[in-house]
Design an enzyme around this catalytic site. Sequence first.
Site, PDB file in Angstrom:
ATOM      1  N   GLU A 239     -10.501  -2.318   5.682  1.00  0.00           N
ATOM      2  CA  GLU A 239      -9.239  -2.464   6.395  1.00  0.00           C
ATOM      3  C   GLU A 239      -9.439  -2.252   7.889  1.00  0.00           C
ATOM      4  OE1 GLU A 239      -4.634  -0.911   6.243  1.00  0.00           O
ATOM      5  OE2 GLU A 239      -6.197   0.392   5.500  1.00  0.00           O
TER       6      GLU A 239
ATOM      7  N   GLN B 119       0.852  -1.195   0.000  1.00  0.00           N
ATOM      8  CA  GLN B 119       0.000   0.000   0.000  1.00  0.00           C
ATOM      9  C   GLN B 119       0.883   1.238   0.000  1.00  0.00           C
ATOM     10  OE1 GLN B 119      -2.319   0.243   3.545  1.00  0.00           O
ATOM     11  NE2 GLN B 119      -3.649   1.850   2.798  1.00  0.00           N
TER      12      GLN B 119
ATOM     13  N   SER C 261       4.067  -1.118   4.336  1.00  0.00           N
ATOM     14  CA  SER C 261       4.332  -2.437   4.915  1.00  0.00           C
ATOM     15  C   SER C 261       4.725  -3.455   3.853  1.00  0.00           C
ATOM     16  CB  SER C 261       3.093  -2.944   5.654  1.00  0.00           C
ATOM     17  OG  SER C 261       2.901  -2.173   6.808  1.00  0.00           O
TER      18      SER C 261
ATOM     19  N   ASN D  18      -6.111   5.386  15.870  1.00  0.00           N
ATOM     20  CA  ASN D  18      -7.291   5.273  16.724  1.00  0.00           C
ATOM     21  C   ASN D  18      -7.866   6.644  17.089  1.00  0.00           C
ATOM     22  OD1 ASN D  18      -6.880   2.581  16.469  1.00  0.00           O
ATOM     23  ND2 ASN D  18      -6.810   2.138  18.668  1.00  0.00           N
ATOM     24  N   GLU D  19      -7.019   7.679  17.053  1.00  0.00           N
ATOM     25  CA  GLU D  19      -7.544   9.025  17.304  1.00  0.00           C
ATOM     26  C   GLU D  19      -8.515   9.415  16.184  1.00  0.00           C
ATOM     27  OE1 GLU D  19      -4.376   8.136  17.772  1.00  0.00           O
ATOM     28  OE2 GLU D  19      -4.420   8.340  19.963  1.00  0.00           O
TER      29      GLU D  19
ATOM     30  N   SER E 280       0.555   6.609   2.666  1.00  0.00           N
ATOM     31  CA  SER E 280       1.166   7.626   3.528  1.00  0.00           C
ATOM     32  C   SER E 280       2.359   8.301   2.855  1.00  0.00           C
ATOM     33  CB  SER E 280       1.655   6.987   4.827  1.00  0.00           C
ATOM     34  OG  SER E 280       0.570   6.526   5.580  1.00  0.00           O
TER      35      SER E 280
END
Lengths: 389, 327
Positions: free
Chosen positions: A244, A125, A160, A370-371, A128
């Site tokens: 995802e 992927q 990754s 998670n934020e 980012s």
Amino acid sequence: MDLDLTAADEAFRAEARAWLSAQVPAVPLPSLETAEGFSAHREWEHRLAADRWSVVSWPEEYGGRGASLLQWLLFEEEYYAAGAPGRVGQNGISLLAPTLFEHGTDEQRARVLGPMARGEVIWAQAWSEPESGSDLASLRSTAVRTDGGWLLNGQKTWSSRAAFADRAFGLFRSDPDAARPHQGLSYLMFALDAPGVTVRPLGRLDGKPAFAELFLDEVFVPDADVIGEPGRGWQVAMSTAGNERGLTLRSPGRFTAAAGRLAALWREAPQTAGPALGERVADALIGARAYQLFAYAHASRLAAGGSIGAESSLNKVFWSELDIALHETALDLLGPYGMLADDADEAPAHGSWAEGYTFSLAGPIYAGTNEIQRDIIAERLLGLPKGRR
Amino acid sequence: MRFLATAEQREFARTLDALLGACGTPAVARAWAAGEHKPGRELWARIAAAGVFALAVPERHGGMGPLPVELALSFVELGRHAVPGPLAETVAAAAFLERLGESATAPELLPRIAAGDAVVSLCVRGPFAVDADAADAVLVVEGDTVRRTVAHGPVQASLDPARRPARPLGGDVLATGPAVAAAAAHAVEVARLVTAAQSLGLGRALLAATVSYAKQRTQFHRPIGSFQAVKHRLANTLIGLEFAQPLVYAAALALAADAPSAGREVAAAKVAAGEAAHAAALTALQVHGAVGYTAELDLSLWIRKARPLRDAWGTPAECRARVLAAS
């Protein structure tokens, strides 16, 4: 309301269990985050695919079994209970494939999905960028129109397994004049060995070399490798990002199996382990069961014609925090052995708790921090007003 | 598998929710806390008329049960509206009598429970019987023996003022022998399940009230619900409740099937729902701030219920131990 399996679901589960018990390697494969382990895992993907266990939920014409979401959940339970290897094809299977099913062309599906299912092409992927993590829409890498396709320039990072993968999919800014950052992006696929691509491996927190940053210098991508409409890449990406965050990346089966192994560790633990650790083992068992049941409810809703949206953010926060708590508890139970890496001479013979622990620490970060997930939960599920992040 | 409430079950819960919403339960709970049971008994009769207690009583004794799934769904609604009284205890007493087998008490008490004419407290885990002063019968299990009494010691003040414990006193022995202990063990499972369901409903109501407050309350010229610290706390509360709910449903299904896993499933549901509702209460208090700390605010009735419900019929530590022992 019931939790009963039909005869067909039971038969599917039994077939998966029998295949796995005959095929799962007796000795665990080397870590898939290393070059050696990567090829061993690629080989395993090939064996899965040969008997159509690699992508059970896909249609048969692409190598799947047309399994329902519930059957996929059962397969995953069996898979992890059998101690089968990690899935090196995960990124492609859980992220790119759903995107192609929803937005791809027949030609793209025919060309891409088969090799993906067989582990012949492993996908990374490329979303980012150094300056664009949680604020993904601020990304700056560009796709500029050229004859018959696009030219990519820029930098992608924290990708990754890109160190060993074959191809990548990502978002690029194709219209720098678009009004808002979410507009003017395109979703493209490219080869990691294409001219102009430089892959620089990046050690991860656990020292494994599987992360990479990608430098793109005038990389040509033909029109055939654009997914969906150019300029609508954000919508294409977000329509499947829920996959995802939700079930398909980290299925409940992983956690029910890990909680079972944790309970076994507890039973062998010395008396000195103390009741507080026992409570944490119980919480891991309860959490894994809750996630499993939540997924069954989710599968039932979808089967009844419902849909799933921002709810996938609930999943993501839940499994990522469960994963950390579960591994922290395992390390505490292992006492002085908890600090040993899995390949240390004296590492405990209970499986890969150390690697699992370090990997679990990434859970609250990848697939949307998670934020960000909590913002989504608060704004879209609870209806709270948007505010500054 | 269809792990979803049926249309009938959803409709039943909706109807009960609407009924309770129109009953002014905060005033009923405040009266109950003051020892005035009349409004509470009237509400009790309406809950019975809606069919809730009949779900715990077998047909041959005038009920329609036992139906643990429907019971759990109705207790979610009872919790959502902070209904006072020994609800779980009455339902558990019905389960106890049903499991104990034929006796003189079952034909006398069970039809009255189903009809809403008998408020029953059950004391299995000593030393207190909840709301014994409001009960028509108090059943006290000690080991292999069950007594029936109405006498009790002084009512003790408690964290949830609408939950009034007292020591049961005296009474006649109803039955004795291993069947008593077995029936009591079953009754504890039922009490645990419906208490977990009650917690879940309580937590849902606490979250809904708090979200609504966070949208209205303005500080620094903005609704406090736009602040990330507030948002994230509310998101965590929702996560806790959302993942407790399927555990409660699965526990009800396991009890309905009398599955060997029932004890573990019920214990897991009790931990998760009790903790989630307790966390919801703390969040509600914090987000409401000082106004949340006032007894005038009706929300205080919900806030003060959360902790006693979390511990009733099995503390989290006890229930975690149960899960661990069965793993």
